[in-house]
Scaffold this motif. Structure first.
Motif, PDB file in Angstrom:
ATOM      1  N   THR A 115      35.485  -9.068  23.902  1.00  0.00           N
ATOM      2  CA  THR A 115      34.448  -7.702  24.716  1.00  0.00           C
ATOM      3  C   THR A 115      33.668  -8.060  23.960  1.00  0.00           C
ATOM      4  O   THR A 115      32.096  -8.192  24.168  1.00  0.00           O
ATOM      5  N   ALA A 116      33.744  -7.411  22.533  1.00  0.00           N
ATOM      6  CA  ALA A 116      33.090  -7.484  21.241  1.00  0.00           C
ATOM      7  C   ALA A 116      32.006  -8.420  20.798  1.00  0.00           C
ATOM      8  O   ALA A 116      30.840  -8.602  20.810  1.00  0.00           O
ATOM      9  N   LEU A 117      32.708  -9.451  21.542  1.00  0.00           N
ATOM     10  CA  LEU A 117      32.435 -10.681  21.475  1.00  0.00           C
ATOM     11  C   LEU A 117      30.930 -11.268  21.622  1.00  0.00           C
ATOM     12  O   LEU A 117      30.167 -11.855  21.404  1.00  0.00           O
ATOM     13  N   ARG A 118      30.638 -10.281  23.318  1.00  0.00           N
ATOM     14  CA  ARG A 118      29.522 -10.758  24.255  1.00  0.00           C
ATOM     15  C   ARG A 118      28.479  -9.968  24.304  1.00  0.00           C
ATOM     16  O   ARG A 118      27.049  -9.845  24.576  1.00  0.00           O
ATOM     17  N   GLN A 119      28.477  -9.158  22.565  1.00  0.00           N
ATOM     18  CA  GLN A 119      26.964  -8.152  22.675  1.00  0.00           C
ATOM     19  C   GLN A 119      26.514  -8.379  21.600  1.00  0.00           C
ATOM     20  O   GLN A 119      26.973  -9.264  20.568  1.00  0.00           O
ATOM     21  N   GLY A 120      25.455  -8.545  21.858  1.00  0.00           N
ATOM     22  CA  GLY A 120      24.420  -8.793  20.717  1.00  0.00           C
ATOM     23  C   GLY A 120      24.651 -10.645  19.963  1.00  0.00           C
ATOM     24  O   GLY A 120      24.696 -11.192  21.171  1.00  0.00           O
ATOM     25  N   GLU A 121      24.685 -10.855  18.859  1.00  0.00           N
ATOM     26  CA  GLU A 121      24.356 -11.955  18.796  1.00  0.00           C
ATOM     27  C   GLU A 121      26.017 -12.209  17.885  1.00  0.00           C
ATOM     28  O   GLU A 121      25.713 -13.183  16.844  1.00  0.00           O
ATOM     29  N   ARG A 122      27.239 -11.406  18.369  1.00  0.00           N
ATOM     30  CA  ARG A 122      28.402 -11.449  17.564  1.00  0.00           C
ATOM     31  C   ARG A 122      28.939 -12.371  17.309  1.00  0.00           C
ATOM     32  O   ARG A 122      29.572 -13.123  16.010  1.00  0.00           O
ATOM     33  N   ALA A 123      28.807 -12.984  18.892  1.00  0.00           N
ATOM     34  CA  ALA A 123      29.756 -14.814  19.073  1.00  0.00           C
ATOM     35  C   ALA A 123      28.855 -15.891  17.802  1.00  0.00           C
ATOM     36  O   ALA A 123      30.025 -16.427  17.538  1.00  0.00           O
ATOM     37  N   GLU A 124      27.441 -16.039  17.788  1.00  0.00           N
ATOM     38  CA  GLU A 124      26.814 -16.584  16.164  1.00  0.00           C
ATOM     39  C   GLU A 124      27.607 -15.925  14.978  1.00  0.00           C
ATOM     40  O   GLU A 124      27.934 -17.548  13.734  1.00  0.00           O
ATOM     41  N   LYS A 125      27.060 -14.914  15.279  1.00  0.00           N
ATOM     42  CA  LYS A 125      27.392 -14.501  13.567  1.00  0.00           C
ATOM     43  C   LYS A 125      29.117 -14.841  13.637  1.00  0.00           C
ATOM     44  O   LYS A 125      29.836 -15.305  12.240  1.00  0.00           O
ATOM     45  N   SER A 126      29.746 -14.419  14.770  1.00  0.00           N
ATOM     46  CA  SER A 126      30.875 -14.909  14.552  1.00  0.00           C
ATOM     47  C   SER A 126      31.790 -16.253  13.674  1.00  0.00           C
ATOM     48  O   SER A 126      32.084 -16.412  12.977  1.00  0.00           O
TER      49      SER A 126
END
Lengths: 230, 230
Positions: free
Chosen positions: B177-188
DNA sequence: GAAGAAATATTGGTATACCAGATACCCAAT
DNA sequence: ATTGGGTATCTGGTATACCAATATTTCTTC
């Protein structure tokens, strides 16, 4: 309407279920016995246990299920329930996991614990602080365990506390044994003092590193000198 | 006398017990359902479960005991068995514990894993490596989990693997879920790449720190934006 | 019609009976 | 003395019966 706040009701005895009682009795028996002293595996008989405890097999079996889950016993169908002897490798692994959790707790403690709470760490071993620990090994063994438990509790993370307490039960004996070997007690105390200082200075990176290295040192020691385990 | 070495006997199946089957069925049902979507607590009925599974209450109860031990359900005497909804605080705690264990695994991987094993980390997310992850969130969610699991397995410490896999089952949904919030995927992804580089360079301190910070970042994110959990 | 009490149903906890696999033992055959 | 097999016995796994505490419904009483 007046709430009955003035009634401080006795917490209700809520005497635990038989399953809980059986669990505690069995765990006490297992942790008390020196598993590594004897060469053969210890087998547990459900029926005998339930007779000795004065309950039926059901709560005993449920207790054994929990103990199996925690890694204390292993149940083989139609063979028996055996007390598990951890291998040296497994114990080293547990110490690694412990070090990981405790170092994270130390980091968390730096930002969460009050000064008063951190101060309590020093009070855990007052008489050994400047003395010769090797003359009071027994007392120090307890203080040593309590020191680490305190750090973990100051991290105020329940998950870490639960996981650690489980690991502790497995390695408690080993920790104390290692303390008696070489100059480990003196070394241990010096490192403890450094850890306290780092915590008090709120230096989270340093505290975390020192706790981790302290734990990894124990792991390396067991890896090197822990042949009595097998 | 000739030993029968030429006979390569099939390893014997040893089909699982009903208890194990019940455990797996229940765990699958629990992890599959979206606990946090519904407002009310979910209650489980032992008798109904045993009917549905076609077995007696005994193996179902033993399975529930294990699930309770693992923190998935809570059993109240004469009230019922309830699926546990973790609080935000508990989930943050689990992520902290996870970060502690995974960072230690990363450290251990630096000295234990082969170059080939480390290389396998890059192969986990080839198509996203340079692409736009936000367009492939679903695939990346799986790759993300697998990435962290791989690091943990490369640490080659069974205890850490066991503890982590248990934590993972609880937080898997939250991670995605967190991955879909904000730019977290790119950051991840950027952080993952840094972690791989540190591991390949065998820089244990750095790898450990990066993994820890990656985990703590998730914890902070959930702490800040995870109000939907309660 | 409302409040309280008694009957009833439901729940998890416990005890017990039975089963099938594994083991140990005994005894005959060689 | 050794081997082979058959049987008695023991073990954990499962099913079921019963219990006590709780929740719910029904009935009584005013």
């Amino acid at each position: 309407m007046v709430k009955s706040d003035q009634f401080s009701i006795t917490p209700i005895v809520a005497s635990s279920s038989l399953r809980t009682l059986a669990y505690e009795a069995l765990k006490a028996a297992i942790t008390k016995m020196d598993i590594y002293g004897r060469p053969d595996e210890v087998r547990l008989d459900e029926r005998k246990l339930s007779q000795d405890l004065g309950v039926s097999r059901t709560p005993v079996r449920e207790a054994l299920t929990v103990l199996e889950q925690e890694g204390f016993v292993r149940s083989e169908a139609r063979r028996g329930v055996f007390v598990i002897k951890k291998t040296k490798k497994e114990i080293v692994g547990m110490i690694h996991a412990w070090a990981a959790l405790e170092s994270m707790a130390a980091r968390l403690a730096c930002e969460r614990a009050t000064d008063a709470q951190l101060k309590s760490l020093r009070e855990i071993f007052p008489e050994f602080y400047e003395g010769k620990p090797s003359e009071h090994i027994d007392e120090y063994s307890d203080a040593n365990i309590r020191f680490h438990q305190t750090i973990i509790s100051l991290g105020q993370c329940e998950v870490i506390q639960d996981l650690s307490s489980n690991l502790l039960m497995h390695v408690r004996g080993i920790r104390n044994t290692a303390l008696r070997q070489g100059e480990r007690a003196e070394k241990s105390i010096r490192e403890h003092v450094q850890i306290i200082k780092a915590l008090e200075a709120r230096r989270d990176d340093l505290a975390e590193r020192l706790v981790r290295e302290h734990g990894l040192g124990l792991a390396a020691h067991v890896h090197q000198y822990g042949d009595y385990l097998e």
